[in-house]
Design a protein around this motif. Structure first.
Motif, PDB file in Angstrom:
ATOM      1  N   VAL A  96      28.089   6.515 -46.721  1.00 60.92           N
ATOM      2  CA  VAL A  96      27.529   7.932 -47.027  1.00 60.92           C
ATOM      3  C   VAL A  96      28.641   8.713 -47.708  1.00 60.92           C
ATOM      4  CG1 VAL A  96      26.129   9.805 -46.142  1.00 60.92           C
ATOM      5  CG2 VAL A  96      25.345   7.643 -45.579  1.00 60.92           C
ATOM      6  N   PHE A 201      25.382  12.851 -42.743  1.00 59.25           N
ATOM      7  CA  PHE A 201      24.451  13.358 -43.988  1.00 59.25           C
ATOM      8  C   PHE A 201      24.291  14.607 -44.007  1.00 59.25           C
ATOM      9  CE2 PHE A 201      20.216  14.410 -44.949  1.00 59.25           C
ATOM     10  CZ  PHE A 201      20.046  13.912 -46.279  1.00 59.25           C
ATOM     11  N   GLN A 205      25.074  16.916 -47.345  1.00 59.05           N
ATOM     12  CA  GLN A 205      24.064  18.051 -47.994  1.00 59.05           C
ATOM     13  C   GLN A 205      24.837  19.166 -48.302  1.00 59.05           C
ATOM     14  OE1 GLN A 205      21.093  17.818 -44.339  1.00 59.05           O
ATOM     15  NE2 GLN A 205      19.501  17.857 -46.374  1.00 59.05           N
ATOM     16  N   GLN A 220      21.483   9.080 -49.959  1.00 64.30           N
ATOM     17  CA  GLN A 220      22.193   8.563 -48.993  1.00 64.30           C
ATOM     18  C   GLN A 220      21.213   8.488 -47.641  1.00 64.30           C
ATOM     19  OE1 GLN A 220      24.902   7.609 -49.793  1.00 64.30           O
ATOM     20  NE2 GLN A 220      24.574   8.643 -51.786  1.00 64.30           N
ATOM     21  N   THR A 224      21.360   6.500 -43.984  1.00 63.24           N
ATOM     22  CA  THR A 224      21.282   7.254 -42.745  1.00 63.24           C
ATOM     23  C   THR A 224      20.204   6.753 -41.835  1.00 63.24           C
ATOM     24  OG1 THR A 224      21.865   9.099 -44.060  1.00 63.24           O
ATOM     25  CG2 THR A 224      20.887   9.699 -41.843  1.00 63.24           C
TER      26      THR A 224
END
Length: 825
Positions: A96, A201, A205, A220, A224
């Protein structure tokens, strides 16, 4: 080990309020309330989790600094390394972050340690290699929070260090430049249970907002969800939202690596569930890190070429099979070490031959089997390397903390941990830990409790309940698949699977008949003894079978019924068919058959058929019994009443479709039906709605011979029909009753009279359709004068009789088979 069933307490008023407002079944609304969702607001949020409900990631200590530092590294093209871990949480977190950094234009490389060569987390060799490669910023994900010495070395060599972790921090934190871990002291972020990939994650963001790559960040979510489920963090709060939305992304099949892995696992990507992430995808990804290098898993998740992805997925599939083989061998060796010895407070075993990457899985299975904390060690070069798994009553991380002076290194959390012990401290460690655990736990802590959400009655289990249970998904730790209890079910047709490791049987209670599957049974337990009556604790699932969906009970535990013996008392009820219920002969394919699956119990070799019926009524409480005609049905009922029917039982005699709408436990073919089609029509109509019908075959060879006599009467051959024709022709006008009497008198029929009457009516219809009969003014029949030749082919009824004779012969061949799978399902 036997489990202590604990039925959840439910606020009935709150459940009724939520059920009414949200239009939910009583069962599902009770489960919501039992899990702490007692208000409409909390219940609605649970049923529709959204990313909008997540706390701002800026509240997480170190997060803003991490975003700023990574953004600068990307802008200035600094060389940075993302160092993950070899489990699924570690490789998904790495994937990620790498995906976002590359989208931002960063000069980033990934590093996944080799389990056997490098061990867990950062190590000195890797840090020195990264420094030699010119790395300026080292970012750890899913590790690093305990890497005090390695962090100090990195700083000494000129690297900046950013730690992104979710594990419990030690008392002394590493001297990293930036630490992002919601469990670190002073972090105000409310939700502390994110997996490492979940924290990454949230970081991604913010990076997406900063770099105008919001869609890249949201893309992603599939990874996640996978890492979150695989790391067995509680699927509540923010984790629930991340997994729910991640599954939606995954079902759109956008990522070649995940698509290939689902294909290799036999998973329908459009319907993938959290359970499949944890029990099918995660083990395959973990197999790479356990047996070889986790790099293969990372390459798969980041692959853009479907062909390359398929090749890697195939390799992981093969590794997983090898992992399973090793696991079974290690489990057998561990059980052999334990059996015959007195169990202590903790299971601590070691072997130089055990595979380092599989011992944690085997430790989990030992906990499940013996209800004890378990630690398995591999021995190499004088060092014992262990993986621990614990029971709910013991914080293994805390217990190991009391042995800190005897450990070379250790880390983990409440339920699982890893550690290393040098040989000279081995015995002292074993004794210390045994003492610590024995003082912490009481005898009751070793009894595994089983949380039961709800006790169901058979009538509660229907399509609505199964559909609504999906609203509670995704299931996992913190939000387990609902467990139901079902009391006093009848168990039949036990069948071992996978060499006796698993067990399948048919469960019936009331109108419910379903396949039940129990995995990893205890051979010495209740299921191992093949009890005929059980209380079950189980999950409800749907099994796809030949294009049909059917209920399946997934058994978690079983016990003998608590109310096992007493006679319920009360009058038995016997329903007999109407006197004219005789000889069901369906027209080919004319009945609309349900898609219900039929399962069979073969009692055709039973010598005491009446006694067997009484035993079934004792076991099940109700049964429908098929006889070909009402006369035999009434006499059978009288015989069974003389034998003594159990109190409150219900016996329903049927001669064709129906059964009076009664909820029937079993269908028993006491006599043979007259075709395969008749068997299925009767079987699909007489029981209460269920995903299966449980059918006993109780007819014998003598009865099959009587059935042949019946079909010869009901479906006459051309020769017999000619004989009947001559009887009618030579004796003047006749009606149905007088015609049947003449046939019985002149042809000497010995079969039960209503059969001759039914057969005579069919012959009259054939002759009428062939224009061979005429009626007088009184409504009686007479053969037309001057008939020279009988042309039967013009009669539809004659053609139907021919087909029914053929169908009986097909059934007779089937009835001679000992293979139940040949019977219609």
């Amino acid at each position: 080990m036997p489990k202590d069933w604990r039925l959840a307490e439910v606020d009935i008023k709150a459940a009724k309020r939520i059920g009414k407002s949200l239009e939910l079944s009583s069962a599902v609304s009770k489960i919501l309330v039992a899990r702490g969702l007692t208000t409409l607001k909390s219940a609605r949020a649970w049923l529709d989790p959204s990313l909008d409900d997540l706390e701002s990631p800026k509240h997480m200590k170190g997060m803003t600094a991490a975003v700023a530092r990574l953004s600068r590294a990307a802008r200035e093209r600094e060389k940075l390394a993302v160092h993950g871990d070899f489990d699924v949480d570690g490789i998904t977190a790495t994937a990620v972050l790498m995906n976002m950094l590359e989208a931002m234009g960063a000069d980033a490389v990934s590093v996944i340690p080799h389990r056997q060569n490098d061990g867990y987390g950062l190590n000195e060799q890797t840090v020195r290699r990264l420094a030699d490669d010119g790395i300026k910023l080292l970012v750890t994900v899913d590790c690093g929070i305990s890497s005090i010495a390695e962090t100090a070395l990195a700083k000494e060599l000129g690297l900046e260090v950013m730690i992104i972790d979710h594990h419990e921090p030690p008392k002394e934190l590493p001297a990293a430049d930036i630490i992002v871990d919601p469990k670190q002291p002073g972090c105000p972020y409310k939700f502390k249970e994110l997996a490492a990939v979940g924290i990454v994650f949230r970081l991604v963001q913010l990076l997406g907002d900063e770099a105008d790559l919001v869609e890249t960040a949201l893309a992603q979510l599939d990874l996640t969800a996978l890492g979150t489920v695989a790391d067995v963090v509680p699927l509540i709060g923010e984790n629930r939202a991340l997994v729910t939305q991640g599954l939606k992304h995954m079902r759109q099949a956008r990522r070649p690596g995940l698509t290939a892995l689902m294909d290799a696992s036999g998973i329908d990507g459009a319907r993938v569930s959290a359970g499949q992430l944890g029990f099918a995808l995660a083990p395959r990804l973990n197999a790479a890190g356990r047996l070889k290098s986790a790099d293969a898993g990372l390459k798969l998740l980041r692959a853009n070429d479907p062909t390359i992805a398929r090749d890697i997925a195939k390799e992981l599939n093969n590794l997983n099979r090898e992992r399973q083989r090793i696991e079974e061998q290690m489990m057998a060796e561990a059980v052999e070490m334990i059996e015959g010895r007195k169990l202590g407070s903790t299971i601590i075993l070691a072997s130089p031959d055990w595979h380092d990457g599989v011992k944690g899985i085997v430790a989990s299975r030992l906990v499940e089997r013996y209800a004890r904390p378990a630690i398995l060690f591999t021995i190499k070069d004088g060092v014992y390397s262990g993986s621990a798994r614990s029971i709910p009553a013991l914080d293994i991380h805390q217990a190991l903390g009391d042995c800190d002076d005897l450990l070379e290194r250790w880390g983990g959390h409440k339920g699982a941990a890893g550690m290393a012990v040098v040989a000279e401290n081995w015995e002292a460690f074993r004794e210390r830990l045994e003492t610590v655990v024995s003082k912490t736990l009481t005898e009751t802590d070793y009894i595994e409790t089983l949380a039961v959400d709800l006790e169901l009655s058979p009538e509660d289990i229907d399509e609505r309940l199964i559909a609504e249970l999906e609203l509670l998904a995704p299931f996992g730790k913190g939000n387990p698949t609902p467990v139901f209890s079902l009391r006093n079910i009848a168990a039949d047709d036990y069948c071992e699977l996978s060499g006796g490791r698993h067990l399948k049987f048919l469960a019936q209670a009331g109108g419910l008949v379903s396949e039940a599957v129990a995995f990893r049974i205890d051979p010495q337990g209740v299921l191992g003894s093949r009890e005929p009556a059980l209380d079950l604790a189980m999950n409800l699932g749907i099994r796809e079978f030949r294009g049909r969906s059917e209920l399946q009970l997934k058994v978690i535990d079983a016990r003998r019924p608590l109310d096992d013996a007493p006679d319920p008392g009360g009058e038995a009820r016997v329903d007999v068919p109407p006197a004219d219920s005789n000889y069901f002969l369906p027209g080919t394919g004319e009945e609309a058959l349900s898609t219900t699956r039929l399962s069979y119990i073969d009692d055709r070799a039973c010598e005491d058929r009446d006694g067997r019926l009484v035993d079934l009524l004792k076991l099940c409480g109700s049964a429908a019994v098929y006889t070909r005609d009402a006369f035999e049905g009434v006499h059978l009922a009288k015989r069974l009443e003389k034998l003594g029917l159990p109190g409150r039982s219900r016996l329903t005699i049927v001669c064709g479709p129906g059964g009076g709408g009664a909820k029937i436990g079993r269908l028993v073919f006491y006599e043979a039906p007259l075709s395969v089609h008749a068997l299925r029509v009767v079987a699909c109509s007489v029981q209460a709605p269920a995903t299966r019908r449980l059918v006993h075959l109780l007819f014998d060879e003598a009865d099959l011979a009587r059935a042949r006599e019946t079909i010869e009467t009901l479906c006459p051959s051309r020769e017999r029909l000619a004989q009947i024709f001559r009887v009618f022709r030579d004796n003047g006008p006749f009606d149905l009753d007088s015609g049947a009497a003449r046939v019985r008198e002149q042809l000497g029929d010995s079969i039960y009279q209503p059969a001759t009457r039914q057969a005579t009516g069919r012959v009259i219809k054939v002759l009428a359709e062939a224009s061979l009969l005429e009626r007088d003014d009184d409504g009686r029949f007479e053969i037309r004068a001057g008939v020279a030749k009988i042309n039967l082919e013009t009669s539809p009824s004659w053609r139907l009789i021919g087909r029914q004779r053929e169908e009986f012969e097909a059934f007779a061949r089937l009835a001679a088979s000992s293979r139940l799978q040949d019977f219609p399902s």
